[in-house]
Design an enzyme around this catalytic site. Structure first.
Site, PDB file in Angstrom:
ATOM      1  N   LYS A   1       0.861  -1.184   0.000  1.00  0.00           N
ATOM      2  CA  LYS A   1       0.000   0.000   0.000  1.00  0.00           C
ATOM      3  C   LYS A   1       0.894   1.230   0.000  1.00  0.00           C
ATOM      4  O   LYS A   1       1.445   1.616   1.028  1.00  0.00           O
ATOM      5  CB  LYS A   1      -0.919   0.045   1.223  1.00  0.00           C
ATOM      6  CG  LYS A   1      -1.967   1.135   1.041  1.00  0.00           C
ATOM      7  CD  LYS A   1      -2.380   1.811   2.322  1.00  0.00           C
ATOM      8  CE  LYS A   1      -1.630   3.030   2.692  1.00  0.00           C
ATOM      9  NZ  LYS A   1      -1.695   4.184   1.795  1.00  0.00           N
TER      10      LYS A   1
ATOM     11  N   GLY B   1      -4.679   3.497  -1.720  1.00  0.00           N
ATOM     12  CA  GLY B   1      -5.860   3.901  -0.950  1.00  0.00           C
ATOM     13  C   GLY B   1      -5.461   4.524   0.375  1.00  0.00           C
ATOM     14  O   GLY B   1      -4.272   4.645   0.695  1.00  0.00           O
TER      15      GLY B   1
ATOM     16  N   GLY C   1      -4.764   5.289   4.289  1.00  0.00           N
ATOM     17  CA  GLY C   1      -4.179   4.520   5.385  1.00  0.00           C
ATOM     18  C   GLY C   1      -5.251   3.979   6.316  1.00  0.00           C
ATOM     19  O   GLY C   1      -5.172   2.837   6.775  1.00  0.00           O
TER      20      GLY C   1
ATOM     21  N   VAL D   1      -7.289   1.069   3.660  1.00  0.00           N
ATOM     22  CA  VAL D   1      -6.457   0.012   3.076  1.00  0.00           C
ATOM     23  C   VAL D   1      -5.341  -0.394   4.050  1.00  0.00           C
ATOM     24  O   VAL D   1      -5.092  -1.582   4.272  1.00  0.00           O
ATOM     25  CB  VAL D   1      -5.875   0.498   1.720  1.00  0.00           C
ATOM     26  CG1 VAL D   1      -4.870  -0.482   1.170  1.00  0.00           C
ATOM     27  CG2 VAL D   1      -7.010   0.727   0.732  1.00  0.00           C
ATOM     28  N   GLY D   2      -4.692   0.628   4.661  1.00  0.00           N
ATOM     29  CA  GLY D   2      -3.589   0.340   5.580  1.00  0.00           C
ATOM     30  C   GLY D   2      -4.059  -0.440   6.794  1.00  0.00           C
ATOM     31  O   GLY D   2      -3.461  -1.451   7.179  1.00  0.00           O
TER      32      GLY D   2
ATOM     33  N   GLU E   1       9.564   1.474  10.638  1.00  0.00           N
ATOM     34  CA  GLU E   1      10.623   2.472  10.380  1.00  0.00           C
ATOM     35  C   GLU E   1       9.942   3.824  10.480  1.00  0.00           C
ATOM     36  O   GLU E   1       9.154   4.187   9.605  1.00  0.00           O
ATOM     37  CB  GLU E   1      11.207   2.285   8.972  1.00  0.00           C
ATOM     38  CG  GLU E   1      11.841   0.941   8.727  1.00  0.00           C
ATOM     39  CD  GLU E   1      13.104   0.728   9.514  1.00  0.00           C
ATOM     40  OE1 GLU E   1      13.702   1.724   9.981  1.00  0.00           O
ATOM     41  OE2 GLU E   1      13.491  -0.427   9.696  1.00  0.00           O
TER      42      GLU E   1
ATOM     43  N   CYS F   1      13.733  11.018   6.685  1.00  0.00           N
ATOM     44  CA  CYS F   1      13.605  10.589   8.085  1.00  0.00           C
ATOM     45  C   CYS F   1      14.930  10.658   8.821  1.00  0.00           C
ATOM     46  O   CYS F   1      14.967  10.866  10.016  1.00  0.00           O
ATOM     47  CB  CYS F   1      13.029   9.183   8.150  1.00  0.00           C
ATOM     48  SG  CYS F   1      13.936   8.038   7.122  1.00  0.00           S
TER      49      CYS F   1
ATOM     50  N   GLU G   1       9.462  16.144  14.799  1.00  0.00           N
ATOM     51  CA  GLU G   1       9.937  16.000  13.437  1.00  0.00           C
ATOM     52  C   GLU G   1       9.206  17.004  12.548  1.00  0.00           C
ATOM     53  O   GLU G   1       7.998  16.900  12.353  1.00  0.00           O
ATOM     54  CB  GLU G   1       9.653  14.576  12.966  1.00  0.00           C
ATOM     55  CG  GLU G   1      10.296  14.272  11.656  1.00  0.00           C
ATOM     56  CD  GLU G   1      10.027  12.856  11.218  1.00  0.00           C
ATOM     57  OE1 GLU G   1       8.877  12.398  11.341  1.00  0.00           O
ATOM     58  OE2 GLU G   1      10.972  12.216  10.747  1.00  0.00           O
TER      59      GLU G   1
END
Ligand code: NAD
Length: 480
Positions: free
Chosen positions: A170, A201, A203, A206-207, A245, A279, A382
């Site tokens: 995904k 799609g 998150g 679909v996630g 991650e 990142c 972040e």
């Protein structure tokens, strides 16, 4: 427009059961770049069923075949380098030279590296009275972010293919287009149906369905810490393995004896690469307090001279943010910087001097904020944009304490008079990778984070190992 009308499931291009679409925008202009299907839970179920059906055959495929598949994917990606580099420059905003070398180059490198690692990995080991087997973990749900779309897909799909696993990917809705190219390549090289499936799609739909699906064995997510926490929670209910991650807020330590010019050149690269949407970006620059004035002067020159513009223009150093949402988020951080900190370059205002065509692009001024307190939001959270914070320290013990005083532990850098001195400092940092005196990223070394930066490792033999189950066959002995 580069419209993609269908999902790739079970070796075929199929309509999404929902019929909805997602708009993909060009970062530099804010205009529509492409549309992709907005997949549904039903699409995920179909893709997982295809991956499950393919697992038996693929997990028993000869190692030579898997090595050959990985190398062919790498070759085909390389052959489509120009198209991929331009696509990711448009979607993500990565300046074109970097899009070619990093966005595409690292993707190619990872598929090649996994082929080499698989060739030298022993899948069986005799240990005392046991025969230990490494077998593919099963069906993998791979959820990826938008900042390095091909690299992050490669970091999950390459080890999955190598280990004999099958995958449902995904991609991020902000930058999903490279995943379709990988599916076209899988189809063109004859990868068996169901080994690789792509469902675009949201998150939240679909996630989450992937993370909670009873027939998924490993969920691997790269993304924000909040998405990682949610996926971990959903997967835990089904006792699934999860690798994460996640985010970072990495420190770049300039030791008192370092060559300041060399250090600052590396620090600027380390913070602003991919417009700060990285990142591992080293966004906290730790500087000896007696050299702060000198560093500030040099940063004004180095960052102030960066060229902001169209990522497709070879002269551009810094392009736009990948989305309007990301642009707003970075600007919000800049507008909330405490008044005792000092903007050396940039700030929350508009970018000036852009071509008319780029007026609605998602640009943010490259920014340096100095005299920052490590407890302020700009130093702890972040930002994921072109923003460097400068923090002064007294003595190397304080530098190390500040570097480690973070919820994150993904990356870092140390510059000192020589490598031994830098390595001695790096050994005291609680973070997953450290660049020593400008040392470059190595795609065959383990990559991942400590603390809220994640769980598990990608890349290298360690990354491949996450995709194996280990089975012990206890053999009969004389004593039986
Ligand atoms: P994000 O967390 O918003 O999204 C990442 C992926 O997770 C997307 O595909 C998204 O659709 C999906 N997702 C979101 N919510 C979900 C949910 N509830 N269930 C399942 N899936 C869900 O992150 P992003 O904005 O795409 O990417 C930026 C973030 O990714 C930054 O925090 C960055 O540090 C991190 N990142 C980490 C690494 C790393 O290797 N550590 C690499 C790149 C980016």
């Amino acid at each position: 427009m580069d419209d993609r009308h269908q999902l790739y499931i079970d070796g075929k291009w199929v309509d999404s059961s929902g019929g909805g679409t997602i708009d993909v925008m060009e970062a530099a202009t804010g205009e529509l770049l492409a549309r992709v299907p907005s997949g549904t839970e039903h699409d995920v179920d179909d893709a997982v069923a295809a991956a499950r059906a393919a697992f038996g055959g693929w997990s028993r495929s000869p190692v030579d075949e898997r090595v050959s598949v990985l190398r062919r994917i790498a070759d085909e990606l390389k052959a489509r380098e120009d198209e991929l580099a331009e696509t990711m420059a448009r979607e993500v905003g990565t300046p074109i030279a970097r899009s070619r070398s990093v966005q595409v180059g690292l993707g190619v490198t990872i598929f090649r590296s996994m082929a080499d690692i698989l060739e030298t990995t022993s899948l069986e080991e005799r240990r005392g009275t046991s025969l230990i087997l490494k077998v593919g973990i099963g069906v993998v749900g791979a959820i990826t972010p938008w900042n390095y779309p091909l690299y992050q897909l490669a970091a999950k799909v390459a080890p999955a293919i190598a280990a004999g696993c099958t995958t449902v990917v995904k991609p991020s809705s902000v930058a999903p287009l490279a995943a379709f190219v990988v599916a076209e390549i899988a189809e063109s090289i004859g990868l068996p149906a169901g080994v690789l499936n792509i469902v675009t799609g949201a998150g939240s739909r679909v996630g989450e369905r992937l993370a909670g699906h009873p027939d998924i064995d490993l969920v691997s997510l790269t993304g924000s810490t909040s998405a990682g926490a949610r996926v971990g929670q959903v997967a835990a209910a089904g006792i699934k393995k999860v690798t994460l991650e996640l985010g970072g807020k990495s420190a770049f330590v300039i030791a008192p004896d370092a060559d300041i010019d060399a250090a600052l050149a590396a620090a600027v690269r380390g913070c602003y690469v991919n417009n700060g949407q990285t990142c591992t970006a080293t966004t906290r620059l730790l500087v000896p307090s007696d050299r702060l004035g000198e560093v500030e002067g040099k940063l004004v020159e180095l960052v102030g001279s960066q060229i902001i513009g169209d990522p497709l223009d070879a002269a551009t150093d810094i392009g736009p943010m990948a989305s309007r949402e990301q642009q707003r988020s970075v600007l919000r951080y800049l507008s909330e910087v405490p008044s005792d900190a000092k903007f050396l370059v940039g700030g929350p205002g508009d970018v000036t001097g852009l071509d008319d065509r780029l007026r609605s692009g998602f640009f943010v001024r490259p920014t340096v904020v100095s005299r920052v307190d490590n407890n302020s939001a700009i130093a702890r959270e972040e930002v994921f944009g072109p923003v460097l914070t400068v923090i002064a320290y007294d003595g190397i013990d304080e530098a190390i304490a500040i570097a480690n005083d973070s919820e994150y532990g993904l990356s870092g850098a140390v510059f000192a008079a020589d490598d031994d001195k830098a390595i001695a400092i790096a050994r005291r940092l609680r973070t997953g990778q450290v660049s020593i005196n400008g040392g470059r990223f190595n795609a065959s070394a383990p990559f991942g984070g400590m603390k809220k930066s994640g769980i598990g490792r990608e890349l290298g033999p360690e990354g491949l190992d996450e995709y194996f189950e280990k089975i012990s066959l206890q053999l009969r002995t004389e004593a039986n």
